[in-house]
Design a protein around this motif. Structure first.
Motif, PDB file in Angstrom:
ATOM      1  N   GLY A  50       7.168  75.313  11.253  1.00 56.51           N
ATOM      2  CA  GLY A  50       7.288  74.714  12.575  1.00 56.51           C
ATOM      3  C   GLY A  50       8.727  74.509  13.018  1.00 56.51           C
ATOM      4  N   LYS A  51       9.674  74.802  12.143  1.00 56.46           N
ATOM      5  CA  LYS A  51      11.096  74.689  12.502  1.00 56.46           C
ATOM      6  C   LYS A  51      11.524  75.923  13.279  1.00 56.46           C
ATOM      7  N   VAL A  52      12.588  75.768  14.061  1.00 56.00           N
ATOM      8  CA  VAL A  52      13.104  76.893  14.835  1.00 56.00           C
ATOM      9  C   VAL A  52      13.686  77.940  13.883  1.00 56.00           C
ATOM     10  N   ASN A  53      13.352  79.195  14.131  1.00 59.87           N
ATOM     11  CA  ASN A  53      13.824  80.312  13.316  1.00 59.87           C
ATOM     12  C   ASN A  53      15.213  80.728  13.824  1.00 59.87           C
ATOM     13  N   LEU A  54      16.246  80.150  13.239  1.00 63.70           N
ATOM     14  CA  LEU A  54      17.615  80.393  13.684  1.00 63.70           C
ATOM     15  C   LEU A  54      18.046  81.838  13.471  1.00 63.70           C
ATOM     16  N   GLN A  55      17.598  82.451  12.400  1.00 65.57           N
ATOM     17  CA  GLN A  55      17.953  83.854  12.139  1.00 65.57           C
ATOM     18  C   GLN A  55      17.397  84.751  13.238  1.00 65.57           C
ATOM     19  N   ARG A  56      16.145  84.525  13.618  1.00 64.70           N
ATOM     20  CA  ARG A  56      15.538  85.338  14.683  1.00 64.70           C
ATOM     21  C   ARG A  56      16.218  85.075  16.024  1.00 64.70           C
ATOM     22  N   LEU A  57      16.614  83.818  16.281  1.00 65.34           N
ATOM     23  CA  LEU A  57      17.343  83.508  17.513  1.00 65.34           C
ATOM     24  C   LEU A  57      18.638  84.313  17.581  1.00 65.34           C
ATOM     25  N   LYS A  58      19.336  84.377  16.470  1.00 67.30           N
ATOM     26  CA  LYS A  58      20.592  85.137  16.427  1.00 67.30           C
ATOM     27  C   LYS A  58      20.323  86.613  16.691  1.00 67.30           C
ATOM     28  N   GLU A  59      19.265  87.160  16.086  1.00 68.50           N
ATOM     29  CA  GLU A  59      18.921  88.564  16.306  1.00 68.50           C
ATOM     30  C   GLU A  59      18.621  88.825  17.776  1.00 68.50           C
ATOM     31  N   ILE A  60      17.861  87.939  18.409  1.00 70.43           N
ATOM     32  CA  ILE A  60      17.531  88.090  19.829  1.00 70.43           C
ATOM     33  C   ILE A  60      18.806  88.052  20.669  1.00 70.43           C
ATOM     34  N   ALA A  61      19.689  87.110  20.369  1.00 65.61           N
ATOM     35  CA  ALA A  61      20.942  86.990  21.121  1.00 65.61           C
ATOM     36  C   ALA A  61      21.774  88.265  21.008  1.00 65.61           C
ATOM     37  N   VAL A  62      21.872  88.798  19.801  1.00 67.07           N
ATOM     38  CA  VAL A  62      22.655  90.025  19.600  1.00 67.07           C
ATOM     39  C   VAL A  62      22.011  91.187  20.339  1.00 67.07           C
ATOM     40  N   GLU A  63      20.692  91.324  20.236  1.00 66.68           N
ATOM     41  CA  GLU A  63      19.979  92.412  20.926  1.00 66.68           C
ATOM     42  C   GLU A  63      20.194  92.345  22.427  1.00 66.68           C
ATOM     43  N   GLN A  64      20.028  91.175  22.996  1.00 71.66           N
ATOM     44  CA  GLN A  64      20.103  91.015  24.446  1.00 71.66           C
ATOM     45  C   GLN A  64      21.520  91.195  24.982  1.00 71.66           C
ATOM     46  N   THR A  65      22.514  90.742  24.238  1.00 75.03           N
ATOM     47  CA  THR A  65      23.892  90.859  24.734  1.00 75.03           C
ATOM     48  C   THR A  65      24.438  92.271  24.548  1.00 75.03           C
ATOM     49  N   GLN A  66      23.900  93.035  23.626  1.00 75.80           N
ATOM     50  CA  GLN A  66      24.347  94.418  23.457  1.00 75.80           C
ATOM     51  C   GLN A  66      23.794  95.310  24.547  1.00 75.80           C
ATOM     52  N   ARG A  67      22.676  94.912  25.137  1.00 71.29           N
ATOM     53  CA  ARG A  67      22.078  95.688  26.234  1.00 71.29           C
ATOM     54  C   ARG A  67      22.911  95.603  27.499  1.00 71.29           C
ATOM     55  N   GLY A  68      23.385  94.392  27.785  1.00 65.67           N
ATOM     56  CA  GLY A  68      24.054  94.205  29.076  1.00 65.67           C
ATOM     57  C   GLY A  68      25.433  93.886  28.901  1.00 65.67           C
TER      58      GLY A  68
END
Length: 72
Positions: free
Chosen positions: A54-72
Motif C-alpha cells: 500500500g506504500k507508494v512505489n517510488l521506483q515506478r514513479l521515477k521510471e514514469i518521470a524518466v519516460e515522460q520527460t524523455q518524450r517531450g
C-alpha cells in the motif's frame, strides 16, 4: 541541460488549476528557483503506483518521470 530535473507526477487536479498557475504560486511563496518545476514538468498520471503493502512505489514513479520527460 545537465543535472537533475524536478518533475511533478500528479493525479488529475480538482478545480482546474493549470501548471502555469501552480508555478507562479510556488515562485510567489519565496521558494528557490531550483525547487520550482517548469510548467511542462507536470505529468498527470491516472493514479499513483502502489506496492503490495500500500506504500507508494517510488521506483515506478521515477521510471514514469524518466519516460515522460524523455518524450517531450
Amino acid at each position: 541541460a545537465r543535472g537533475e530535473r524536478l518533475v511533478v507526477l500528479h493525479v488529475p487536479f480538482d478545480g482546474g488549476r493549470d501548471p502555469h498557475y501552480l508555478c507562479r504560486e510556488l515562485s510567489g511563496r519565496g521558494l528557490p528557483n531550483l525547487w520550482v518545476p517548469a510548467a511542462n514538468d507536470f505529468v498527470q498520471v491516472p493514479e499513483l503506483p502502489l506496492l503490495g503493502s500500500g506504500k507508494v512505489n517510488l521506483q515506478r514513479l521515477k521510471e514514469i518521470a524518466v519516460e515522460q520527460t524523455q518524450r517531450g
